[in-house]
Write a protein that holds these residues in place. Sequence first.
Motif, PDB file in Angstrom:
ATOM      1  N   ARG A  16       0.922  -1.176   0.127  1.00  0.00           N
ATOM      2  CA  ARG A  16      -0.147   0.117  -0.249  1.00  0.00           C
ATOM      3  C   ARG A  16       0.811   1.462  -0.035  1.00  0.00           C
ATOM      4  O   ARG A  16       0.517   2.159  -0.616  1.00  0.00           O
ATOM      5  CB  ARG A  16      -0.911   0.154   1.136  1.00  0.00           C
ATOM      6  CG  ARG A  16      -1.974   1.089   1.359  1.00  0.00           C
ATOM      7  CD  ARG A  16      -2.984   0.854   2.279  1.00  0.00           C
ATOM      8  NE  ARG A  16      -2.612   0.396   3.518  1.00  0.00           N
ATOM      9  CZ  ARG A  16      -2.449  -0.487   4.297  1.00  0.00           C
ATOM     10  NH1 ARG A  16      -3.133  -1.713   3.424  1.00  0.00           N
ATOM     11  NH2 ARG A  16      -1.927  -0.876   5.495  1.00  0.00           N
ATOM     12  N   GLU A  20       1.092   4.193  -2.714  1.00  0.00           N
ATOM     13  CA  GLU A  20       0.683   5.369  -2.585  1.00  0.00           C
ATOM     14  C   GLU A  20       1.746   6.619  -2.770  1.00  0.00           C
ATOM     15  O   GLU A  20       1.596   7.805  -3.137  1.00  0.00           O
ATOM     16  CB  GLU A  20       0.071   5.700  -1.132  1.00  0.00           C
ATOM     17  CG  GLU A  20      -1.357   4.634  -1.015  1.00  0.00           C
ATOM     18  CD  GLU A  20      -1.756   4.772   0.413  1.00  0.00           C
ATOM     19  OE1 GLU A  20      -1.167   5.207   1.200  1.00  0.00           O
ATOM     20  OE2 GLU A  20      -2.963   4.273   0.529  1.00  0.00           O
ATOM     21  N   GLN A  29      -5.358   0.979  -7.103  1.00  0.00           N
ATOM     22  CA  GLN A  29      -5.041  -0.433  -7.171  1.00  0.00           C
ATOM     23  C   GLN A  29      -5.390  -0.875  -8.564  1.00  0.00           C
ATOM     24  O   GLN A  29      -4.489  -1.880  -8.964  1.00  0.00           O
ATOM     25  CB  GLN A  29      -6.255  -1.172  -6.183  1.00  0.00           C
ATOM     26  CG  GLN A  29      -6.055  -1.108  -4.769  1.00  0.00           C
ATOM     27  CD  GLN A  29      -6.937  -1.482  -3.875  1.00  0.00           C
ATOM     28  OE1 GLN A  29      -8.105  -1.868  -4.307  1.00  0.00           O
ATOM     29  NE2 GLN A  29      -6.476  -1.813  -2.717  1.00  0.00           N
ATOM     30  N   GLU A  47      -3.633  -6.070   0.147  1.00  0.00           N
ATOM     31  CA  GLU A  47      -3.347  -4.956   0.871  1.00  0.00           C
ATOM     32  C   GLU A  47      -4.255  -5.118   2.292  1.00  0.00           C
ATOM     33  O   GLU A  47      -4.238  -4.320   2.934  1.00  0.00           O
ATOM     34  CB  GLU A  47      -3.745  -3.633   0.054  1.00  0.00           C
ATOM     35  CG  GLU A  47      -2.818  -3.373  -0.928  1.00  0.00           C
ATOM     36  CD  GLU A  47      -2.898  -2.041  -1.571  1.00  0.00           C
ATOM     37  OE1 GLU A  47      -4.069  -1.457  -1.098  1.00  0.00           O
ATOM     38  OE2 GLU A  47      -2.120  -1.597  -2.200  1.00  0.00           O
TER      39      GLU A  47
END
Length: 271
Positions: A16, A20, A29, A47
Amino acid sequence: MNEQEDPRRRFAEECRSGRELYPERQLNQDQLARMLRTSRSTVSRVETCRGPIPPDLPPLLDQVFSTDGLFKRLYEEIVSRSHPALYRRRMALEREAIAVREWSPTVVPGLLQTPDYARLLFRAGNPRASEGEISASVAARMARQGILKADVPPDVHVVLCESVIRRLVGGREVMGEQLAALLKHGAKATTRIQVLPLDAEAHLFIDGAVTLLTDPHNVTRVCADAFRTTAIVEDPEQVRRAVRTYDGLMGEALMARESAYLIKDQMEKLT
């Protein structure tokens, strides 16, 4: 165990975070899934720690995020912790080995199994397991095979009882694919597969599978598998006996080329 000690949670968090904080732009995603050649639902499951991690995903994540093997190491730790302590030690020895010598009187060893062949064995061994549990076991077994794809793989020598290639595990299609995989493995420079004829004399290993693992310091340990457990033998005299026995099996077995002909012949009978 807290989150920092849980490799599954850290794997999810690193995935994750990598998505990000991706250098060029934050990825959603769907975008990460396209880069990984997988589905958004797979990324979502990873995730949120739901279900097993596909064994081909960690190296792809390392490639996309330039993490120098972080996801691969976390995945190996996840797989390791899914096994009892003795199996974890055996797997650690296997990952470090420079030489792996296998004997099997009954089934194809895990390092050379196809996913469908492994799935049938897990299902037969645990008929009440859920599909998710079986899939996780198969994924863990396939992850073990990563050592064969390493930049410097171990030397692998396998002696199979002839009954292994003649036993119809999962029907003609599954067994045919497994035999084809054995031929593919046997064609590699670092892998040698021999078949011990059914009329061979009795020997020390006749009643169970045995693996000899040699580490970078040339120390050999013997792993003897039994019902849902494994024994790791380190006593020097017992190890020497095991090595002598294995050398004897190699001498009694068909040569690699003859073994390949026999495996190919059996495979063709299934098509």
